[in-house]
Write a protein that holds these residues in place. Structure first.
Motif, PDB file in Angstrom:
ATOM      1  N   ALA A 114      -8.415   3.182   2.961  1.00  0.00           N
ATOM      2  CA  ALA A 114      -8.357   3.060   2.277  1.00  0.00           C
ATOM      3  C   ALA A 114      -7.697   1.676   2.401  1.00  0.00           C
ATOM      4  O   ALA A 114      -8.241   0.438   1.789  1.00  0.00           O
ATOM      5  CB  ALA A 114      -7.121   4.137   1.912  1.00  0.00           C
ATOM      6  N   HIS A 115      -7.304   0.831   3.431  1.00  0.00           N
ATOM      7  CA  HIS A 115      -7.187  -0.305   3.458  1.00  0.00           C
ATOM      8  C   HIS A 115      -7.853  -1.305   3.192  1.00  0.00           C
ATOM      9  O   HIS A 115      -8.460  -2.354   2.773  1.00  0.00           O
ATOM     10  CB  HIS A 115      -6.603  -0.407   5.416  1.00  0.00           C
ATOM     11  CG  HIS A 115      -5.814  -2.422   5.081  1.00  0.00           C
ATOM     12  ND1 HIS A 115      -4.649  -2.352   4.211  1.00  0.00           N
ATOM     13  CD2 HIS A 115      -6.195  -2.922   6.252  1.00  0.00           C
ATOM     14  CE1 HIS A 115      -4.836  -4.064   5.167  1.00  0.00           C
ATOM     15  NE2 HIS A 115      -5.693  -3.882   5.856  1.00  0.00           N
ATOM     16  N   ASN A 140     -13.632   1.140  -6.375  1.00  0.00           N
ATOM     17  CA  ASN A 140     -12.898   0.941  -4.898  1.00  0.00           C
ATOM     18  C   ASN A 140     -11.615   1.156  -5.309  1.00  0.00           C
ATOM     19  O   ASN A 140     -10.864   1.856  -3.899  1.00  0.00           O
ATOM     20  CB  ASN A 140     -13.456   0.231  -4.952  1.00  0.00           C
ATOM     21  CG  ASN A 140     -15.060  -0.747  -4.026  1.00  0.00           C
ATOM     22  OD1 ASN A 140     -15.752   0.877  -4.106  1.00  0.00           O
ATOM     23  ND2 ASN A 140     -15.312  -1.498  -4.838  1.00  0.00           N
ATOM     24  N   VAL A 141     -11.085   0.530  -5.451  1.00  0.00           N
ATOM     25  CA  VAL A 141      -9.757   0.752  -5.985  1.00  0.00           C
ATOM     26  C   VAL A 141      -8.908   2.564  -5.836  1.00  0.00           C
ATOM     27  O   VAL A 141      -8.486   2.798  -5.770  1.00  0.00           O
ATOM     28  CB  VAL A 141      -8.961   0.198  -6.945  1.00  0.00           C
ATOM     29  CG1 VAL A 141      -7.419   0.346  -7.184  1.00  0.00           C
ATOM     30  CG2 VAL A 141      -8.956  -1.704  -6.453  1.00  0.00           C
ATOM     31  N   ALA A 174      -9.632   3.864  -2.744  1.00  0.00           N
ATOM     32  CA  ALA A 174      -8.525   4.032  -2.267  1.00  0.00           C
ATOM     33  C   ALA A 174      -7.844   4.535  -2.512  1.00  0.00           C
ATOM     34  O   ALA A 174      -6.409   4.886  -1.218  1.00  0.00           O
ATOM     35  CB  ALA A 174      -8.533   2.193  -2.426  1.00  0.00           C
ATOM     36  N   SER A 214      -6.320   7.362  -0.044  1.00  0.00           N
ATOM     37  CA  SER A 214      -5.112   7.976   0.968  1.00  0.00           C
ATOM     38  C   SER A 214      -4.250   9.051   0.924  1.00  0.00           C
ATOM     39  O   SER A 214      -3.075   9.291   1.536  1.00  0.00           O
ATOM     40  CB  SER A 214      -3.941   5.825   0.688  1.00  0.00           C
ATOM     41  OG  SER A 214      -4.156   4.905   0.672  1.00  0.00           O
ATOM     42  N   SER A 241       2.126   2.027  -2.986  1.00  0.00           N
ATOM     43  CA  SER A 241       1.445   2.305  -4.037  1.00  0.00           C
ATOM     44  C   SER A 241       1.034   3.921  -3.998  1.00  0.00           C
ATOM     45  O   SER A 241       0.892   4.772  -5.134  1.00  0.00           O
ATOM     46  CB  SER A 241      -0.289   1.527  -4.056  1.00  0.00           C
ATOM     47  OG  SER A 241       0.090   0.052  -4.319  1.00  0.00           O
ATOM     48  N   TYR A 264     -12.467  -4.902  -2.446  1.00  0.00           N
ATOM     49  CA  TYR A 264     -12.952  -4.179  -3.258  1.00  0.00           C
ATOM     50  C   TYR A 264     -13.943  -5.142  -4.301  1.00  0.00           C
ATOM     51  O   TYR A 264     -14.724  -4.942  -5.419  1.00  0.00           O
ATOM     52  CB  TYR A 264     -11.098  -3.131  -3.922  1.00  0.00           C
ATOM     53  CG  TYR A 264     -10.490  -4.530  -5.374  1.00  0.00           C
ATOM     54  CD1 TYR A 264     -11.247  -4.716  -6.148  1.00  0.00           C
ATOM     55  CD2 TYR A 264     -10.201  -4.963  -4.157  1.00  0.00           C
ATOM     56  CE1 TYR A 264     -10.169  -6.210  -6.623  1.00  0.00           C
ATOM     57  CE2 TYR A 264      -9.151  -6.253  -4.621  1.00  0.00           C
ATOM     58  CZ  TYR A 264      -9.177  -6.543  -6.524  1.00  0.00           C
ATOM     59  OH  TYR A 264      -8.295  -7.852  -7.043  1.00  0.00           O
ATOM     60  N   TYR A 269      -3.000  -0.838  -9.801  1.00  0.00           N
ATOM     61  CA  TYR A 269      -3.924  -1.338  -9.715  1.00  0.00           C
ATOM     62  C   TYR A 269      -4.145  -3.119  -9.316  1.00  0.00           C
ATOM     63  O   TYR A 269      -2.901  -3.579 -10.455  1.00  0.00           O
ATOM     64  CB  TYR A 269      -4.656  -1.753 -10.986  1.00  0.00           C
ATOM     65  CG  TYR A 269      -5.301   0.662 -10.677  1.00  0.00           C
ATOM     66  CD1 TYR A 269      -6.823  -0.270 -10.406  1.00  0.00           C
ATOM     67  CD2 TYR A 269      -4.236   1.590 -10.905  1.00  0.00           C
ATOM     68  CE1 TYR A 269      -7.409   1.482  -9.264  1.00  0.00           C
ATOM     69  CE2 TYR A 269      -5.314   2.490 -10.332  1.00  0.00           C
ATOM     70  CZ  TYR A 269      -6.227   2.482 -10.617  1.00  0.00           C
ATOM     71  OH  TYR A 269      -6.819   3.613 -10.419  1.00  0.00           O
ATOM     72  N   LEU A 318      -9.458  -1.341  -0.529  1.00  0.00           N
ATOM     73  CA  LEU A 318      -8.646  -2.473  -0.690  1.00  0.00           C
ATOM     74  C   LEU A 318      -8.942  -4.186  -0.743  1.00  0.00           C
ATOM     75  O   LEU A 318      -8.640  -4.963  -1.153  1.00  0.00           O
ATOM     76  CB  LEU A 318      -6.907  -2.068  -0.784  1.00  0.00           C
ATOM     77  CG  LEU A 318      -6.256  -0.536  -1.415  1.00  0.00           C
ATOM     78  CD1 LEU A 318      -5.685  -0.713  -0.815  1.00  0.00           C
ATOM     79  CD2 LEU A 318      -7.302  -0.956  -2.828  1.00  0.00           C
ATOM     80  N   MET A 352       0.980  -1.313   0.199  1.00  0.00           N
ATOM     81  CA  MET A 352       0.492  -0.165  -0.221  1.00  0.00           C
ATOM     82  C   MET A 352       1.250   1.666  -0.281  1.00  0.00           C
ATOM     83  O   MET A 352       1.028   1.822  -1.081  1.00  0.00           O
ATOM     84  CB  MET A 352      -1.152   0.180   1.363  1.00  0.00           C
ATOM     85  CG  MET A 352      -1.955   1.290   1.420  1.00  0.00           C
ATOM     86  SD  MET A 352      -3.215   1.782  -0.221  1.00  0.00           S
ATOM     87  CE  MET A 352      -3.495   2.587   0.156  1.00  0.00           C
ATOM     88  N   SER A 408     -15.459  -2.421  -8.479  1.00  0.00           N
ATOM     89  CA  SER A 408     -13.486  -2.654  -8.476  1.00  0.00           C
ATOM     90  C   SER A 408     -12.971  -2.174  -8.588  1.00  0.00           C
ATOM     91  O   SER A 408     -12.134  -1.485  -7.607  1.00  0.00           O
ATOM     92  CB  SER A 408     -13.020  -4.288  -9.281  1.00  0.00           C
ATOM     93  OG  SER A 408     -14.311  -5.484  -8.894  1.00  0.00           O
TER      94      SER A 408
END
Length: 454
Positions: free
Chosen positions: A245-246, A175-176, A179, A183, A4, A252, A155, A249, A1, A172
């Motif tokens: 955020a966690h 949601n990412v 996130a 973050s 990213s 998602y 991703y 992920l 994470m 999906s």
């Protein structure tokens, strides 16, 4: 994470360079009046840019921009928007115009707007940065507007999202996208407000939110809701964003974002939603009206907007010489006004032909202060029409209005198929005025149907 998020930060710097490259080639004088006409006018002048400045000037401005981002002070509120490609590319611009216009200069000093450009198409990314930087260079240079982009390799594999997501690739990916957005927003401000890229904002929304937060100081909360539509207008403590955020992920693939957020709220021990009136944010739909029959509004619309198939409108509520019942079913800003409604009163849309519906939205009351809403009401779907004029012989409950509004997706296809009527029913008598602003209907595969008919 962390890796990213680091990529996301690196990409922010890259967008800064891209933005500066674009800005140095657009006219230096940008109209302060950033309204819809300005947007349209600027789109026609993108190709009329001056020659770029010298390399030394470019490097100097780039350094100053990066310094501004690094040294910016922490603000009170961050507004987060994740934007992807849409049929109408101006939606994000309209949203940003509404957002800054609804905020005074004093409010803007307490505000940071963070936009995640969440698409891997480089052409779209460049065009979007060009348009945003043309209109909002003062806000960008002041550090009030930040643009970020997470690279595609940050991703999960696209094949995994397609195989395992219960609601498909879109949810999906969405949601990412969010996130990464939350973050990056963790340390920008004390509070974080989640919006979408197709909305308009009520005037002085920052002041309204600040007042509500002050009144809640003695009451612990995780989530305040300034809209009852999906995940629009949701306010978080920024300290909770890393956990959010966690959470996104981790899950998602499981649910759409608007269903994950209430679950996140309950996990942090806030059992019931806290709905804050008046609602401050509403979806924006773009339409071009045609002169057609009042009882059968047919209008060209944004592909994301409602379809409102042709139909007739009936009601047993009181009707006056202004604001007629059919105005609640148009795709413009007109509405139906009545008063002193009784339990059992209804406003019914009878469609010319049965339709397969995927979503129904009902809005009552005024936009800013929430007056004249339907206090207790429900929406029903009707089938098997008979008689002349027609009426439906059977109805199924779709949902109840919450704070005078309902925004309901129809997941059970057996309920949404072959719908001939949509009926708004008053469940308790109320004294005074009532405004039924909009009844919006979305058809399943409406675009395919229109293409086939044409």
């Amino acid at each position: 994470m962390r890796c990213s998020v680091r990529r996301c930060l690196v990409t922010l710097v890259a967008i800064g360079f891209l933005w500066l490259f674009v800005t140095l080639r657009v006219p230096e004088e940008i109209e302060e009046d950033q309204d819809v006409m300005t947007i349209k006018g600027q789109e026609d002048t993108y190709g009329k840019r001056k020659e770029p400045r010298s390399l030394e000037d470019w490097q100097d401005l780039t350094f100053k921009y990066i310094q501004t981002i690094q040294r910016r002070r922490k603000t009170w509120l961050t507004v987060g928007i994740s934007s992807a490609t849409r049929p109408d590319q101006r939606n994000l611009l309209y949203t940003l115009v509404s957002l800054f216009r609804a905020s005074s200069k004093t409010e803007q000093k307490r505000l940071t707007v963070l936009v995640h450009l969440a698409h891997s198409d480089l052409t779209w990314l460049r065009e979007t940065v060009l348009r945003v930087s043309t209109l909002f260079s003062p806000q960008i240079l002041a550090g009030q507007l930040l643009l970020i982009h997470a690279p595609s390799d940050a991703y999960p594999p696209l094949e995994d999202m397609r195989k395992e997501a219960h609601h498909g690739e879109f949810y999906s990916r969405q949601n990412v996208d969010h996130a990464f957005l939350v973050s990056f927003a963790t340390r920008l401000s004390e509070y974080f407000l989640l919006l979408e890229d197709n909305v308009f904002c009520a005037p002085s929304f920052v002041t309204h939110i600040h007042w509500k937060v002050d009144t809640m100081k003695s009451d612990p909360w995780v989530l305040l809701e300034f809209s009852n539509m999906g995940f629009l207008g949701k306010l978080f403590h920024s300290k909770d964003l890393p956990l959010l955020a966690h959470f996104l992920l981790l899950f998602y693939k499981e649910k759409p974002l608007d269903r994950l957020i209430p679950h996140f709220r309950t996990l942090l021990a806030q059992k019931n939603p806290i709905i804050c009136r008046p609602f401050l944010f509403y979806y924006r739909f773009s339409y071009i009206s045609n002169d057609t029959q009042k009882a059968s509004p047919v209008q060209k619309k944004n592909l994301d907007g409602p379809d409102n198939p042709p139909g007739a409108i009936f009601t047993d509520m009181k009707v006056f010489d202004v604001h007629f019942p059919w105005e609640a079913y148009t795709l413009d800003e007109s509405f139906f006004w009545t008063h002193n409604v009784s339990a059992g009163n209804h406003l019914t849309v009878i469609l010319n032909h049965p339709a397969n519906l995927s979503r129904v939205q009902v809005l009552t009351g005024t936009i800013v202060d929430g007056k004249y809403t339907l206090e207790k009401g429900e929406v029903e779907l009707g089938y098997d029409p008979e008689g002349m004029p027609q009426y439906c012989t059977s109805f199924t409950l779709l949902g109840h209005l919450l704070e005078g509004q309902m925004n309901q997706e129809i997941f059970l296809k057996s309920i949404g198929y072959n719908v001939s009527c949509v009926r708004l029913v008053v469940k308790a008598s109320q004294v005074g005025g009532l405004i039924i602003r909009h009844i919006y209907l979305w058809e399943e595969n409406a675009n395919d149907t229109e293409a086939a008919q044409s």
